[in-house]
Design a protein around this motif. Sequence first.
Motif, PDB file in Angstrom:
ATOM      1  N   GLY A  24     -72.699  56.836 -18.532  1.00 56.47           N
ATOM      2  CA  GLY A  24     -71.806  57.240 -17.449  1.00 56.47           C
ATOM      3  C   GLY A  24     -70.507  57.812 -17.979  1.00 56.47           C
ATOM      4  N   MET A  25     -69.916  57.139 -18.973  1.00 57.09           N
ATOM      5  CA  MET A  25     -68.657  57.632 -19.551  1.00 57.09           C
ATOM      6  C   MET A  25     -68.886  58.950 -20.276  1.00 57.09           C
ATOM      7  SD  MET A  25     -66.586  54.345 -20.969  1.00 57.09           S
ATOM      8  CE  MET A  25     -67.604  52.916 -21.054  1.00 57.09           C
ATOM      9  N   ALA A  49     -65.185  35.193 -14.092  1.00 57.59           N
ATOM     10  CA  ALA A  49     -65.270  36.643 -13.854  1.00 57.59           C
ATOM     11  C   ALA A  49     -65.868  37.342 -15.062  1.00 57.59           C
ATOM     12  CB  ALA A  49     -63.886  37.203 -13.536  1.00 57.59           C
ATOM     13  N   TYR A  50     -65.423  36.930 -16.254  1.00 60.63           N
ATOM     14  CA  TYR A  50     -65.967  37.540 -17.469  1.00 60.63           C
ATOM     15  C   TYR A  50     -67.452  37.230 -17.612  1.00 60.63           C
ATOM     16  CZ  TYR A  50     -61.756  39.499 -19.545  1.00 60.63           C
ATOM     17  OH  TYR A  50     -60.671  40.285 -19.812  1.00 60.63           O
ATOM     18  N   ASN A  98       0.824  -1.208   0.000  1.00 61.50           N
ATOM     19  CA  ASN A  98       0.000   0.000   0.000  1.00 61.50           C
ATOM     20  C   ASN A  98       0.861   1.263   0.000  1.00 61.50           C
ATOM     21  OD1 ASN A  98      -2.312  -1.454  -0.084  1.00 61.50           O
ATOM     22  ND2 ASN A  98      -2.881  -1.167   2.065  1.00 61.50           N
ATOM     23  N   ALA A 142     -69.073  61.795 -17.932  1.00 56.25           N
ATOM     24  CA  ALA A 142     -67.768  62.111 -17.362  1.00 56.25           C
ATOM     25  C   ALA A 142     -66.926  62.939 -18.305  1.00 56.25           C
ATOM     26  CB  ALA A 142     -67.033  60.813 -17.005  1.00 56.25           C
ATOM     27  N   PRO A 151     -62.413  46.985 -16.640  1.00 56.76           N
ATOM     28  CA  PRO A 151     -63.544  46.938 -15.701  1.00 56.76           C
ATOM     29  C   PRO A 151     -63.875  45.540 -15.198  1.00 56.76           C
ATOM     30  CG  PRO A 151     -64.359  47.092 -17.928  1.00 56.76           C
ATOM     31  CD  PRO A 151     -62.875  47.140 -18.027  1.00 56.76           C
ATOM     32  N   ILE A 152     -63.285  44.456 -15.809  1.00 54.77           N
ATOM     33  CA  ILE A 152     -63.687  43.103 -15.425  1.00 54.77           C
ATOM     34  C   ILE A 152     -62.818  42.567 -14.306  1.00 54.77           C
ATOM     35  CG2 ILE A 152     -64.062  40.782 -16.290  1.00 54.77           C
ATOM     36  CD1 ILE A 152     -64.422  42.036 -19.055  1.00 54.77           C
ATOM     37  N   GLU A 153     -61.483  42.667 -14.476  1.00 56.56           N
ATOM     38  CA  GLU A 153     -60.606  42.097 -13.445  1.00 56.56           C
ATOM     39  C   GLU A 153     -59.575  43.094 -12.942  1.00 56.56           C
ATOM     40  OE1 GLU A 153     -58.932  38.453 -15.191  1.00 56.56           O
ATOM     41  OE2 GLU A 153     -60.016  37.377 -13.643  1.00 56.56           O
ATOM     42  N   MET A 207      -7.760  -4.289   0.900  1.00 54.41           N
ATOM     43  CA  MET A 207      -8.238  -3.075   0.231  1.00 54.41           C
ATOM     44  C   MET A 207      -8.959  -3.460  -1.045  1.00 54.41           C
ATOM     45  SD  MET A 207      -5.977   0.330  -0.643  1.00 54.41           S
ATOM     46  CE  MET A 207      -5.569   0.108  -2.337  1.00 54.41           C
ATOM     47  N   ARG A 241     -59.685  60.228 -14.543  1.00 56.56           N
ATOM     48  CA  ARG A 241     -59.966  59.984 -15.955  1.00 56.56           C
ATOM     49  C   ARG A 241     -59.946  58.497 -16.260  1.00 56.56           C
ATOM     50  NH1 ARG A 241     -60.065  61.885 -21.264  1.00 56.56           N
ATOM     51  NH2 ARG A 241     -58.649  60.685 -22.579  1.00 56.56           N
ATOM     52  N   ILE A 292     -65.276  61.984 -21.313  1.00 53.72           N
ATOM     53  CA  ILE A 292     -64.047  61.447 -21.899  1.00 53.72           C
ATOM     54  C   ILE A 292     -64.143  61.296 -23.404  1.00 53.72           C
ATOM     55  CG2 ILE A 292     -63.449  60.220 -19.809  1.00 53.72           C
ATOM     56  CD1 ILE A 292     -64.325  57.657 -21.428  1.00 53.72           C
ATOM     57  N   GLU A 336     -71.336  53.346  -7.531  1.00 51.62           N
ATOM     58  CA  GLU A 336     -72.543  53.873  -6.885  1.00 51.62           C
ATOM     59  C   GLU A 336     -72.172  54.793  -5.730  1.00 51.62           C
ATOM     60  OE1 GLU A 336     -73.517  50.221  -7.904  1.00 51.62           O
ATOM     61  OE2 GLU A 336     -73.978  51.590  -9.544  1.00 51.62           O
ATOM     62  N   ASP A 369     -63.174  57.158 -15.140  1.00 54.06           N
ATOM     63  CA  ASP A 369     -64.237  57.550 -16.065  1.00 54.06           C
ATOM     64  C   ASP A 369     -64.251  56.671 -17.296  1.00 54.06           C
ATOM     65  OD1 ASP A 369     -63.752  61.096 -15.369  1.00 54.06           O
ATOM     66  OD2 ASP A 369     -64.939  59.550 -14.354  1.00 54.06           O
ATOM     67  N   MET A 370     -63.046  56.294 -17.747  1.00 55.61           N
ATOM     68  CA  MET A 370     -62.945  55.470 -18.955  1.00 55.61           C
ATOM     69  C   MET A 370     -63.251  54.009 -18.680  1.00 55.61           C
ATOM     70  SD  MET A 370     -59.725  56.700 -21.208  1.00 55.61           S
ATOM     71  CE  MET A 370     -58.480  56.779 -19.953  1.00 55.61           C
ATOM     72  N   ARG A 371     -63.441  53.635 -17.394  1.00 52.49           N
ATOM     73  CA  ARG A 371     -63.644  52.215 -17.016  1.00 52.49           C
ATOM     74  C   ARG A 371     -62.464  51.360 -17.488  1.00 52.49           C
ATOM     75  NH1 ARG A 371     -67.588  55.605 -15.976  1.00 52.49           N
ATOM     76  NH2 ARG A 371     -69.704  54.791 -15.733  1.00 52.49           N
ATOM     77  N   LYS A 417       1.993   1.913  -3.461  1.00 52.14           N
ATOM     78  CA  LYS A 417       0.931   2.471  -4.308  1.00 52.14           C
ATOM     79  C   LYS A 417       0.758   3.960  -4.036  1.00 52.14           C
ATOM     80  CE  LYS A 417      -1.609  -1.870  -4.562  1.00 52.14           C
ATOM     81  NZ  LYS A 417      -2.750  -2.644  -4.043  1.00 52.14           N
ATOM     82  N   PHE A 473     -69.436  39.301 -15.182  1.00 49.40           N
ATOM     83  CA  PHE A 473     -69.463  40.710 -15.547  1.00 49.40           C
ATOM     84  C   PHE A 473     -70.517  40.960 -16.602  1.00 49.40           C
ATOM     85  CE2 PHE A 473     -67.709  44.882 -15.970  1.00 49.40           C
ATOM     86  CZ  PHE A 473     -67.783  45.212 -17.319  1.00 49.40           C
TER      87      PHE A 473
END
Lengths: 176, 76
Positions: B61-62, B45-46, A83, B65, A160-162, B1, A152, B67, A171, A155-157, A86, B49
């Motif tokens: 509404g818009m 969700a869609y 060993n 406002a 608007p969904i998510e 080994m 603004r 726009i 309201e 106002d333009m939304r 080696k 809505f």
Amino acid sequence: MLHMTVGRVGSLLTRRGVMALTSGNVRMASHGHGVSEQADLSLPMYWDRLDTPLPDKAYKDDLTAADKSLKQKEKGPWTQLTNEEKIALYRIAFKDTYPEMKVPSHEWKTVVGGILIFIGITGLIVIWQSHFVYPPTPHTFAPEWQAKQTQRMLDMRVNPIEGFATNWDYEKKQWK
Amino acid sequence: MSLQKPIMRGLLAKRLRFHLPIAFALSLIAAAAFKYGVTEPRKQAYADFYKQYDAMKEFNGMKEAGIFESVRPSGE
């Protein structure tokens, strides 16, 4: 460079890359390893690398008489080697064992320190720049303008969904 | 080994046999999580809505406002 074959360029880059990356060639004494001198890159080299195990040449060039007789004995059946013999043959061919190669160094502190220093310098440059180079902030960033802008958008939304306009209660005319 | 001879063959196959089913399972879980965590709620969700959507009310509404450029609020 056009006369070089791809193979030659590859091997040249390998040797250069190995020289640059050899851990045994660390030049800072504070990192805890020995300092070695530059080798002749045109000759076969020895290296200690974890990922490239077999160097181009053996570690010991000048063998003593005992080493030479051991190399003769190596030509016979290896079961007749003790060993210790080696291990001596290993030390002739290689400098470090794998555990010795893997010994950690203090280099990481230098690296982290350098990174932080340069980030700090960059921060100073950024601060100087924001004070002396940038033009005045546009008027559209003023709070009154931002309020009119938000109104603004409602106002333009917008979405608007998510999205944006879903947070406004149309309201009650307030944020939900 | 005298050490035991290490495994010399079939290393990739062994790794694939272990990792491929896990990879497939995780991919399917990721796809299912995205479908039922993101796309199904979004479709719902869609749908919700538009169930109660009054286009003329929103338009008025818009318009009030102010726009739009083609139709001004009723006051002007």
